[in-house]
Write an enzyme that holds these catalytic residues in place. Structure first.
Site, PDB file in Angstrom:
ATOM      1  N   GLY A  48       0.816  -1.333   0.170  1.00 27.27           N
ATOM      2  CA  GLY A  48      -0.057  -0.004   0.158  1.00 27.27           C
ATOM      3  C   GLY A  48       0.953   1.335  -0.191  1.00 27.27           C
ATOM      4  O   GLY A  48       0.880   2.037   0.950  1.00 27.27           O
ATOM      5  N   THR A  51       0.079   6.045  -1.952  1.00 25.23           N
ATOM      6  CA  THR A  51      -0.710   7.283  -1.333  1.00 25.23           C
ATOM      7  C   THR A  51      -0.825   7.193   0.086  1.00 25.23           C
ATOM      8  O   THR A  51      -0.401   6.247   0.843  1.00 25.23           O
ATOM      9  CB  THR A  51      -1.981   7.459  -1.921  1.00 25.23           C
ATOM     10  OG1 THR A  51      -2.820   6.072  -1.672  1.00 25.23           O
ATOM     11  CG2 THR A  51      -2.359   7.565  -3.351  1.00 25.23           C
ATOM     12  N   GLY A  52      -1.065   8.516   0.905  1.00 20.37           N
ATOM     13  CA  GLY A  52      -1.458   8.491   2.003  1.00 20.37           C
ATOM     14  C   GLY A  52      -0.288   7.942   3.295  1.00 20.37           C
ATOM     15  O   GLY A  52       0.789   8.318   2.766  1.00 20.37           O
ATOM     16  N   GLU A  75      -2.836   0.724  -8.591  1.00 17.20           N
ATOM     17  CA  GLU A  75      -2.891   2.010  -9.259  1.00 17.20           C
ATOM     18  C   GLU A  75      -3.425   1.872 -10.914  1.00 17.20           C
ATOM     19  O   GLU A  75      -2.852   0.874 -11.439  1.00 17.20           O
ATOM     20  CB  GLU A  75      -1.705   3.084  -9.045  1.00 17.20           C
ATOM     21  CG  GLU A  75      -1.569   3.178  -7.510  1.00 17.20           C
ATOM     22  CD  GLU A  75      -2.802   4.119  -6.937  1.00 17.20           C
ATOM     23  OE1 GLU A  75      -3.621   4.778  -7.542  1.00 17.20           O
ATOM     24  OE2 GLU A  75      -2.739   3.689  -5.538  1.00 17.20           O
ATOM     25  N   ASP A 111      -3.023  -6.886  -7.317  1.00 18.68           N
ATOM     26  CA  ASP A 111      -3.725  -6.985  -6.340  1.00 18.68           C
ATOM     27  C   ASP A 111      -2.941  -7.531  -5.042  1.00 18.68           C
ATOM     28  O   ASP A 111      -2.692  -8.762  -5.011  1.00 18.68           O
ATOM     29  CB  ASP A 111      -4.926  -7.855  -6.431  1.00 18.68           C
ATOM     30  CG  ASP A 111      -5.807  -8.206  -5.242  1.00 18.68           C
ATOM     31  OD1 ASP A 111      -5.964  -7.499  -4.435  1.00 18.68           O
ATOM     32  OD2 ASP A 111      -6.796  -9.034  -5.488  1.00 18.68           O
ATOM     33  N   TYR A 235     -16.615   4.667  13.722  1.00 16.91           N
ATOM     34  CA  TYR A 235     -15.266   4.107  13.443  1.00 16.91           C
ATOM     35  C   TYR A 235     -14.947   3.009  14.473  1.00 16.91           C
ATOM     36  O   TYR A 235     -14.895   2.026  14.148  1.00 16.91           O
ATOM     37  CB  TYR A 235     -14.158   5.235  13.181  1.00 16.91           C
ATOM     38  CG  TYR A 235     -12.985   4.768  12.486  1.00 16.91           C
ATOM     39  CD1 TYR A 235     -12.852   5.068  11.228  1.00 16.91           C
ATOM     40  CD2 TYR A 235     -12.209   3.758  13.080  1.00 16.91           C
ATOM     41  CE1 TYR A 235     -11.787   4.566  10.376  1.00 16.91           C
ATOM     42  CE2 TYR A 235     -10.945   3.383  12.173  1.00 16.91           C
ATOM     43  CZ  TYR A 235     -10.839   3.777  10.998  1.00 16.91           C
ATOM     44  OH  TYR A 235      -9.836   3.210  10.418  1.00 16.91           O
TER      45      TYR A 235
HETATM   46  P1  NAD Z   1      -4.980   5.541   1.198  1.00 13.09           P
HETATM   47  O1  NAD Z   1      -6.260   5.187   0.047  1.00 13.09           O
HETATM   48  O2  NAD Z   1      -4.247   6.609   0.994  1.00 13.09           O
HETATM   49  O3  NAD Z   1      -3.617   4.347   0.746  1.00 13.09           O
HETATM   50  C1  NAD Z   1      -4.014   2.831   0.434  1.00 13.09           C
HETATM   51  C2  NAD Z   1      -3.205   2.116  -0.276  1.00 13.09           C
HETATM   52  O4  NAD Z   1      -3.543   0.687  -0.637  1.00 13.09           O
HETATM   53  C3  NAD Z   1      -2.747   2.765  -1.823  1.00 13.09           C
HETATM   54  O5  NAD Z   1      -1.434   2.674  -1.707  1.00 13.09           O
HETATM   55  C4  NAD Z   1      -3.578   1.856  -2.579  1.00 13.09           C
HETATM   56  O6  NAD Z   1      -2.839   1.634  -3.974  1.00 13.09           O
HETATM   57  C5  NAD Z   1      -3.327   0.575  -1.874  1.00 13.09           C
HETATM   58  N1  NAD Z   1      -4.294  -0.469  -2.205  1.00 13.09           N
HETATM   59  C6  NAD Z   1      -5.713  -0.358  -2.009  1.00 13.09           C
HETATM   60  N2  NAD Z   1      -5.950  -1.672  -2.218  1.00 13.09           N
HETATM   61  C7  NAD Z   1      -5.154  -2.335  -2.804  1.00 13.09           C
HETATM   62  C8  NAD Z   1      -4.926  -3.736  -3.321  1.00 13.09           C
HETATM   63  N3  NAD Z   1      -6.101  -4.533  -3.540  1.00 13.09           N
HETATM   64  N4  NAD Z   1      -3.677  -4.287  -3.607  1.00 13.09           N
HETATM   65  C9  NAD Z   1      -2.522  -3.426  -3.447  1.00 13.09           C
HETATM   66  N5  NAD Z   1      -2.779  -2.216  -2.993  1.00 13.09           N
HETATM   67  C10 NAD Z   1      -3.715  -1.367  -2.832  1.00 13.09           C
HETATM   68  O7  NAD Z   1      -5.197   5.132   2.344  1.00 13.09           O
HETATM   69  P2  NAD Z   1      -4.657   5.607   3.943  1.00 13.09           P
HETATM   70  O8  NAD Z   1      -5.680   6.498   4.654  1.00 13.09           O
HETATM   71  O9  NAD Z   1      -3.300   6.082   4.013  1.00 13.09           O
HETATM   72  O10 NAD Z   1      -4.821   4.270   4.760  1.00 13.09           O
HETATM   73  C11 NAD Z   1      -3.722   3.432   4.913  1.00 13.09           C
HETATM   74  C12 NAD Z   1      -3.766   2.558   6.197  1.00 13.09           C
HETATM   75  O11 NAD Z   1      -3.757   3.584   7.582  1.00 13.09           O
HETATM   76  C13 NAD Z   1      -5.371   2.176   6.296  1.00 13.09           C
HETATM   77  O12 NAD Z   1      -5.243   0.763   7.255  1.00 13.09           O
HETATM   78  C14 NAD Z   1      -6.173   2.955   7.154  1.00 13.09           C
HETATM   79  O13 NAD Z   1      -7.003   2.411   7.943  1.00 13.09           O
HETATM   80  C15 NAD Z   1      -4.971   3.409   8.257  1.00 13.09           C
HETATM   81  N6  NAD Z   1      -5.286   4.932   8.945  1.00 13.09           N
HETATM   82  C16 NAD Z   1      -5.789   5.865   8.260  1.00 13.09           C
HETATM   83  C17 NAD Z   1      -6.202   7.109   8.870  1.00 13.09           C
HETATM   84  C18 NAD Z   1      -6.634   8.461   8.121  1.00 13.09           C
HETATM   85  O14 NAD Z   1      -7.169   9.300   8.955  1.00 13.09           O
HETATM   86  N7  NAD Z   1      -6.392   8.189   6.860  1.00 13.09           N
HETATM   87  C19 NAD Z   1      -5.766   7.085  10.098  1.00 13.09           C
HETATM   88  C20 NAD Z   1      -5.223   6.081  10.809  1.00 13.09           C
HETATM   89  C21 NAD Z   1      -5.182   4.753  10.023  1.00 13.09           C
END
Ligand code: NAD
Length: 392
Positions: A48, A51-52, A75, A111, A235
């Site tokens: 993953g 992003t993020g 992506e 995936d 949540y």
């Molecule tokens: P995001 O949507 O920015 O990132 C998701 C990532 O997962 C991307 O790189 C995407 O390409 C990848 N991805 C999704 N499905 C996929 C698949 N089937 N195969 C391969 N890659 C795949 O999300 P984020 O907010 O950075 O979340 C990441 C983690 O952090 C999650 O577990 C989320 O619950 C956790 N989190 C998020 C927050 C928040 O506020 N955003 C807070 C705390 C924890």
């Protein structure tokens, strides 16, 4: 092509390559300004990575630690007529910067839940990188195909046990309004656990161990959001919270089953921030707009890169990191402490359609939302022609 944001509901359906590259560079500059990590991991797998929080993790490992990184993401590439996704352009920018810095980087797009991707990662590690000493698990996905049965599980964002009425902000309609969310049934809860729980994290660690690709003392972490009373009903104590509880189970199972390799598995609790995943969660745009206001006033606001750099520097790369009572690496105290939550609660109770923009930092939320897709990034000329066909 001239690329302007196309926003549909809680998502932007296009992305700007130069804006994404500039935003990746800002994150690289940030971690480099913070100094090198202690006990630097050498070979890091980020599941993953595009992003993020996952992208921030990859940038921190590489540019504050000099790590070789292998990333996995899902992506869409660009075409002549359509832009790629932001994660595609972020990854291309990351590769360019890593190459310029002499850092090994490879990314596999597909995936992560499937067996094929696990095998591709194993083959790539064997050929090019060797054993990993850090595995970041940062997937956020609405569905998962079971690698054994082919069954498709879907995650749901619903309360558990009872219905829940709350305020929310509809970013599309610029409307503060009340929503009533009906509770999930047992099947929806179980499916959400299948998608966002710890099963796939465990499968990854098992596959890497079976292929003899985990270094002795390897660390791994998956990310969670714990939150407080305002967000618990949608949540922490809701379907997604049940899935996140399963991460605690998985962390303990990984530590136990990989004891011979001294693997340390942690759930890391991070703050609520605008990402593609969080903007899809009801209530979050309103809650995040209010915490941005309060935390910026308090001087404690951080973006993904700030949170993750601190996670790496203060916890993940420490020999004996301090954990909370549940064994988690807790990074979210600046948001969830009682004093800050009380300020957010006061604003929450006061906020109406009329005063929303005055009481909240929706401008900050919207800026961060646009920036996720490479828009509203300083120094980028959005009226200029830009080549959408970018690769790595
Ligand atoms: P995001 O949507 O920015 O990132 C998701 C990532 O997962 C991307 O790189 C995407 O390409 C990848 N991805 C999704 N499905 C996929 C698949 N089937 N195969 C391969 N890659 C795949 O999300 P984020 O907010 O950075 O979340 C990441 C983690 O952090 C999650 O577990 C989320 O619950 C956790 N989190 C998020 C927050 C928040 O506020 N955003 C807070 C705390 C924890």
């Amino acid at each position: 092509m001239i690329i302007k944001p196309k926003i549909r509901g809680f998502i932007c359906t296009n992305a700007h390559p130069k804006g994404c590259a500039a935003s990746v560079q800002q994150q690289i500059d940030y971690v480099q300004s913070q100094g090198e990590l202690p006990n630097k991991p050498k070979n890091v797998l980020v599941i993953g990575c595009s992003t993020g929080y996952g992208l921030a993790s990859r940038i921190t490992a590489a540019f504050a630690g000099g790590a070789n990184t292998l990333g996995v993401c899902f992506e869409k590439p660009p075409s002549e007529t359509k832009t790629g996704t932001a994660g595609w352009y972020n990854t291309a920018a990351f590769h360019q910067a890593a190459k310029a810095a002499g850092l090994y980087a490879d990314t596999l797009n597909g995936d992560a839940f499937g067996k094929e991707m696990k095998q591709q990662v194993i083959d790539t590690l064997k050929a090019n990188m060797g054993k990993v000493d850090l595995v970041i698990y940062s997937l956020a996905s609405p569905r998962r195909t079971d690698p054994e049965t082919g069954e498709i599980y879907k995650s749901t964002l619903k309360p558990v046990g009872q219905s829940f009425k709350t305020k929310t902000y509809d970013t599309d309609k610029n409307l503060v309004h009340e929503i009533a969310l009906e509770p999930a049934n047992e099947d929806e809860i179980q499916q959400t656990i299948k998608v966002m729980g710890g099963e796939d994290w465990e499968l990854w660690l098992n596959a890497l161990a079976d292929a003899d690709l985990l270094a002795d003392g390897c660390k791994t972490t998956a990310y969670t959001y714990v939150g407080k009373e305002l967000t618990w009903p949608i949540y922490g104590q809701a379907t997604i919270g049940k899935a996140k509880e399963d991460l605690d189970r998985a962390a303990a199972a990984i530590v136990k089953s990989k004891a011979a390799l001294n693997v340390q598995a942690y759930v890391s609790s991070l703050k609520a921030l605008v990402t593609q995943a969080s903007s899809a969660i009801p209530v979050m745009p309103l809650y995040i707009s209010l915490i941005y206001k309060v935390m910026k006033d308090e001087g404690t606001h951080q973006g993904c890169i700030g949170q993750i750099y601190d996670l790496f520097a203060d916890k993940l790369t420490q020999t004996q990191p301090q954990t909370d009572a549940l064994g988690r690496l807790y990074m979210n105290d600046k948001e969830t402490n009682d004093a800050t939550q009380a300020k957010i609660k006061t604003l929450w109770d006061q906020v109406t359609q009329e005063n929303f923009h005055e009481l909240s930092d929706y401008a900050g939320y919207h800026h961060d939302f646009l920036q996720l897709f490479g828009f509203d990034v300083q120094g980028v000329d959005y009226d200029a022609e830009v080549e959408p066909l970018v690769s790595w």
